[in-house]
Motif scaffolding. Structure first.
Motif, PDB file in Angstrom:
ATOM      1  N   ARG A 123       0.970  -1.255  -0.278  1.00  0.00           N
ATOM      2  CA  ARG A 123      -0.066   0.027   0.025  1.00  0.00           C
ATOM      3  C   ARG A 123       0.709   1.313  -0.131  1.00  0.00           C
ATOM      4  NH1 ARG A 123      -2.258  -0.687   3.912  1.00  0.00           N
ATOM      5  NH2 ARG A 123      -4.066  -2.127   3.257  1.00  0.00           N
ATOM      6  N   SER A 124       1.890   1.342   0.543  1.00  0.00           N
ATOM      7  CA  SER A 124       3.459   2.323   0.476  1.00  0.00           C
ATOM      8  C   SER A 124       3.507   2.907  -0.607  1.00  0.00           C
ATOM      9  CB  SER A 124       3.886   1.313   1.230  1.00  0.00           C
ATOM     10  OG  SER A 124       4.739   0.857   0.943  1.00  0.00           O
ATOM     11  N   LEU A 125       3.803   1.804  -1.930  1.00  0.00           N
ATOM     12  CA  LEU A 125       4.042   1.543  -3.025  1.00  0.00           C
ATOM     13  C   LEU A 125       2.399   2.332  -4.294  1.00  0.00           C
ATOM     14  CD1 LEU A 125       6.775  -0.519  -3.603  1.00  0.00           C
ATOM     15  CD2 LEU A 125       7.121   1.696  -3.209  1.00  0.00           C
ATOM     16  N   ALA A 126       1.285   2.056  -3.487  1.00  0.00           N
ATOM     17  CA  ALA A 126      -0.151   2.262  -4.768  1.00  0.00           C
ATOM     18  C   ALA A 126       0.403   1.152  -5.453  1.00  0.00           C
ATOM     19  CB  ALA A 126       0.296   3.110  -5.928  1.00  0.00           C
ATOM     20  N   LEU A 127      -0.265  -0.127  -4.451  1.00  0.00           N
ATOM     21  CA  LEU A 127       0.308  -1.603  -4.845  1.00  0.00           C
ATOM     22  C   LEU A 127      -1.045  -1.917  -3.992  1.00  0.00           C
ATOM     23  CD1 LEU A 127       3.827  -2.577  -5.196  1.00  0.00           C
ATOM     24  CD2 LEU A 127       1.758  -1.621  -7.287  1.00  0.00           C
ATOM     25  N   THR A 128      -2.022  -2.869  -4.106  1.00  0.00           N
ATOM     26  CA  THR A 128      -2.517  -3.947  -3.759  1.00  0.00           C
ATOM     27  C   THR A 128      -2.485  -5.320  -4.396  1.00  0.00           C
ATOM     28  OG1 THR A 128      -4.356  -4.131  -3.025  1.00  0.00           O
ATOM     29  CG2 THR A 128      -4.814  -2.992  -5.042  1.00  0.00           C
ATOM     30  N   VAL A 164      15.520  -8.345 -10.571  1.00  0.00           N
ATOM     31  CA  VAL A 164      14.357  -9.702  -9.462  1.00  0.00           C
ATOM     32  C   VAL A 164      15.219  -8.993  -8.422  1.00  0.00           C
ATOM     33  CG1 VAL A 164      14.823 -11.050  -8.229  1.00  0.00           C
ATOM     34  CG2 VAL A 164      13.984 -11.832 -10.486  1.00  0.00           C
ATOM     35  N   ILE A 165      14.612  -8.405  -7.277  1.00  0.00           N
ATOM     36  CA  ILE A 165      15.268  -7.563  -6.357  1.00  0.00           C
ATOM     37  C   ILE A 165      14.674  -8.914  -4.728  1.00  0.00           C
ATOM     38  CG2 ILE A 165      14.572  -5.924  -5.033  1.00  0.00           C
ATOM     39  CD1 ILE A 165      15.879  -4.757  -7.315  1.00  0.00           C
ATOM     40  N   VAL A 166      16.052  -8.368  -3.656  1.00  0.00           N
ATOM     41  CA  VAL A 166      15.975  -9.383  -3.509  1.00  0.00           C
ATOM     42  C   VAL A 166      15.984  -8.881  -1.824  1.00  0.00           C
ATOM     43  CG1 VAL A 166      17.319 -11.194  -1.798  1.00  0.00           C
ATOM     44  CG2 VAL A 166      16.855 -11.242  -3.916  1.00  0.00           C
ATOM     45  N   THR A 167      14.440  -9.081  -0.863  1.00  0.00           N
ATOM     46  CA  THR A 167      14.372  -8.447   0.272  1.00  0.00           C
ATOM     47  C   THR A 167      14.134  -9.984   1.396  1.00  0.00           C
ATOM     48  OG1 THR A 167      12.942  -6.825   1.195  1.00  0.00           O
ATOM     49  CG2 THR A 167      11.545  -8.435  -0.092  1.00  0.00           C
ATOM     50  N   TYR A 168      13.467  -8.899   2.516  1.00  0.00           N
ATOM     51  CA  TYR A 168      12.938  -9.778   3.195  1.00  0.00           C
ATOM     52  C   TYR A 168      12.047 -10.470   3.187  1.00  0.00           C
ATOM     53  CZ  TYR A 168      18.030  -8.865   5.823  1.00  0.00           C
ATOM     54  OH  TYR A 168      18.915  -8.263   5.832  1.00  0.00           O
ATOM     55  N   HIS A 169      12.219 -11.458   3.735  1.00  0.00           N
ATOM     56  CA  HIS A 169      10.148 -12.258   4.301  1.00  0.00           C
ATOM     57  C   HIS A 169       9.547 -11.506   5.113  1.00  0.00           C
ATOM     58  CE1 HIS A 169       7.065 -14.812   5.274  1.00  0.00           C
ATOM     59  NE2 HIS A 169       6.960 -15.543   3.357  1.00  0.00           N
ATOM     60  N   PRO A 170       8.410 -11.057   4.756  1.00  0.00           N
ATOM     61  CA  PRO A 170       7.285 -10.058   6.265  1.00  0.00           C
ATOM     62  C   PRO A 170       7.386 -11.039   7.699  1.00  0.00           C
ATOM     63  CG  PRO A 170       6.636  -9.993   4.428  1.00  0.00           C
ATOM     64  CD  PRO A 170       7.545 -11.132   4.018  1.00  0.00           C
ATOM     65  N   ALA A 171       7.324 -12.232   7.322  1.00  0.00           N
ATOM     66  CA  ALA A 171       7.302 -13.306   8.884  1.00  0.00           C
ATOM     67  C   ALA A 171       8.869 -12.847   9.449  1.00  0.00           C
ATOM     68  CB  ALA A 171       7.353 -14.557   8.826  1.00  0.00           C
ATOM     69  N   TYR A 172       9.860 -12.445   8.541  1.00  0.00           N
ATOM     70  CA  TYR A 172      10.907 -12.233   9.527  1.00  0.00           C
ATOM     71  C   TYR A 172      11.534 -10.865   9.751  1.00  0.00           C
ATOM     72  CZ  TYR A 172      15.990 -11.357   9.261  1.00  0.00           C
ATOM     73  OH  TYR A 172      17.213 -10.565   9.893  1.00  0.00           O
ATOM     74  N   LEU A 173      10.508 -10.170   8.576  1.00  0.00           N
ATOM     75  CA  LEU A 173      10.304  -8.590   9.200  1.00  0.00           C
ATOM     76  C   LEU A 173       9.798  -8.385  11.134  1.00  0.00           C
ATOM     77  CD1 LEU A 173      10.497  -6.900   6.421  1.00  0.00           C
ATOM     78  CD2 LEU A 173      11.925  -6.944   7.613  1.00  0.00           C
ATOM     79  N   LEU A 174       8.531  -8.924  10.967  1.00  0.00           N
ATOM     80  CA  LEU A 174       8.137  -9.490  12.196  1.00  0.00           C
ATOM     81  C   LEU A 174       8.946  -9.671  13.473  1.00  0.00           C
ATOM     82  CD1 LEU A 174       4.603 -10.449  11.312  1.00  0.00           C
ATOM     83  CD2 LEU A 174       5.211  -8.274  11.650  1.00  0.00           C
ATOM     84  N   ALA A 208      10.541  -0.454  -7.101  1.00  0.00           N
ATOM     85  CA  ALA A 208       9.700   0.766  -7.995  1.00  0.00           C
ATOM     86  C   ALA A 208      10.901   1.449  -8.755  1.00  0.00           C
ATOM     87  CB  ALA A 208       9.366   1.935  -6.703  1.00  0.00           C
ATOM     88  N   ASP A 209      11.644   2.093  -8.802  1.00  0.00           N
ATOM     89  CA  ASP A 209      12.530   2.491  -9.469  1.00  0.00           C
ATOM     90  C   ASP A 209      13.214   1.142 -10.384  1.00  0.00           C
ATOM     91  OD1 ASP A 209      12.941   4.689  -7.906  1.00  0.00           O
ATOM     92  OD2 ASP A 209      14.428   4.331  -7.124  1.00  0.00           O
ATOM     93  N   ALA A 237      11.360   1.885 -14.935  1.00  0.00           N
ATOM     94  CA  ALA A 237      12.634   2.211 -15.599  1.00  0.00           C
ATOM     95  C   ALA A 237      12.432   0.677 -17.326  1.00  0.00           C
ATOM     96  CB  ALA A 237      14.292   1.572 -15.198  1.00  0.00           C
ATOM     97  N   ALA A 238      12.210   0.025 -16.203  1.00  0.00           N
ATOM     98  CA  ALA A 238      11.440  -1.138 -17.160  1.00  0.00           C
ATOM     99  C   ALA A 238      10.327  -0.976 -18.441  1.00  0.00           C
ATOM    100  CB  ALA A 238      11.207  -2.080 -16.414  1.00  0.00           C
ATOM    101  N   SER A 239       9.295  -0.134 -17.526  1.00  0.00           N
ATOM    102  CA  SER A 239       7.987   0.184 -18.153  1.00  0.00           C
ATOM    103  C   SER A 239       8.795   1.930 -19.193  1.00  0.00           C
ATOM    104  CB  SER A 239       7.205   1.435 -16.824  1.00  0.00           C
ATOM    105  OG  SER A 239       6.608   0.022 -16.431  1.00  0.00           O
ATOM    106  N   ALA A 240       9.657   2.297 -18.920  1.00  0.00           N
ATOM    107  CA  ALA A 240      10.373   3.667 -19.592  1.00  0.00           C
ATOM    108  C   ALA A 240      10.322   2.944 -20.954  1.00  0.00           C
ATOM    109  CB  ALA A 240      10.632   4.404 -18.356  1.00  0.00           C
TER     110      ALA A 240
END
Length: 291
Positions: free
Chosen positions: A167-172, A255-265, A282-283, A287-290
């Protein structure tokens, strides 16, 4: 001492038998001699002692047979025949032609898959949710208990955190245009027992399903969340901390790598790092869309 016939008759009437010397013969045929009382045997000459027969142990109760029962027939011991050994459970092969399936066929193949032992304990397969031509694709690791019950990825507290991050990125994940709705899938489509880590065989059996999902969605960006999602997509054993901050590729898709939400909790300070990863995603998607 000798007794006359009259005295003997009197003794007989009162129940007394006269004593006779051992070598005396019978008084007469009409009065049989009283049986001699068996006296304790005198010391007999020593006889040669024989060895005692060995005691034979009693047969177990289960082995005792009545005279009318037939003794059990024991087959002769032979070399084990492989055909006589109890067969090991063999799972059905994964459906063929996954690489050519459309969405309905792929959903059906996942729902009926029995290619590994995870099919034995699942309640529901977890295919995925979201827009089928979304710009963003989120890839997690494996369903947990709540996902198995609902048949949808990322539910429960970890799912709520993911929804807030999107939601912070206007996604759902809800109904929305493809530019704002994501498609969410897992590496595994069935829950491992007790939420244990996925095994290599299980990941290998599910990989064609995930690959086909990526081919059908054709996303502009993939966000891999968690160690097993990263290892499966990127074919690496590197920890997430060393893979963050860079753009990787899966079949040509960034591909962007990040932590699992369960880990972040469980590790709240790393939420800031996860936000940095989403900004990079997001960046990269822009860039891919442009381009």
């Amino acid at each position: 001492m000798s007794w006359d016939p009259r005295q003997l008759a009197m003794l007989k009437e009162i129940g007394v038998l006269p004593w006779e010397p051992r070598d005396a013969g019978p008084a007469d045929e009409g009065h049989p001699q009283a049986p001699a009382v068996e006296a304790a045997p005198a010391e007999a000459p020593a006889q040669p002692r024989q060895a005692a027969a060995p005691a034979i142990p009693a047969a177990p109760a289960a082995a005792r047979q009545t005279p009318t029962q037939e003794p059990p027939q024991v087959p002769p011991r032979t070399t084990a025949d492989p055909a006589s050994v109890a067969p090991v459970a063999v799972h059905a092969r994964r459906p063929t032609g996954v690489e050519q399936m459309d969405w309905p066929a792929l959903r059906e193949a996942v729902a009926g898959c029995q290619a590994c032992k995870l099919c034995n304990g699942r309640r529901n397969t977890v295919f995925g949710v979201g827009h089928e031509q979304a710009d963003w694709m989120i890839v997690g690791e494996a369903p947990g208990e709540q996902e198995d019950l609902k048949g949808e990825p990322f539910v429960g507290q970890a799912g709520k955190l993911l929804d807030n991050m999107l939601r912070s990125l206007a996604l759902t994940r809800s109904e929305a245009p493809s530019t704002h709705q994501v498609f969410i899938a897992n590496v595994l489509k069935c829950r491992p027992p007790h939420n244990r880590n996925p095994e290599p065989e299980e990941v290998a059996q599910c990989e064609p399903f995930l690959q086909r999902q990526v081919e059908l969605v054709q996303p502009k960006i993939i966000v891999a969340m968690g160690r097993f999602a990263v290892q499966s997509l990127l074919r690496t054993g590197e920890p997430i901390g060393r893979l963050r901050g860079r753009v990787h590729r899966y079949h040509g898709v960034p591909v962007i790598v990040t932590y699992h939400p369960a880990y972040l909790l469980r590790n709240l300070p790393d939420k800031a790092k996860a936000w940095e990863d989403l900004c990079l995603a997001a960046d990269t998607a822009a860039a891919a869309s442009a381009g």
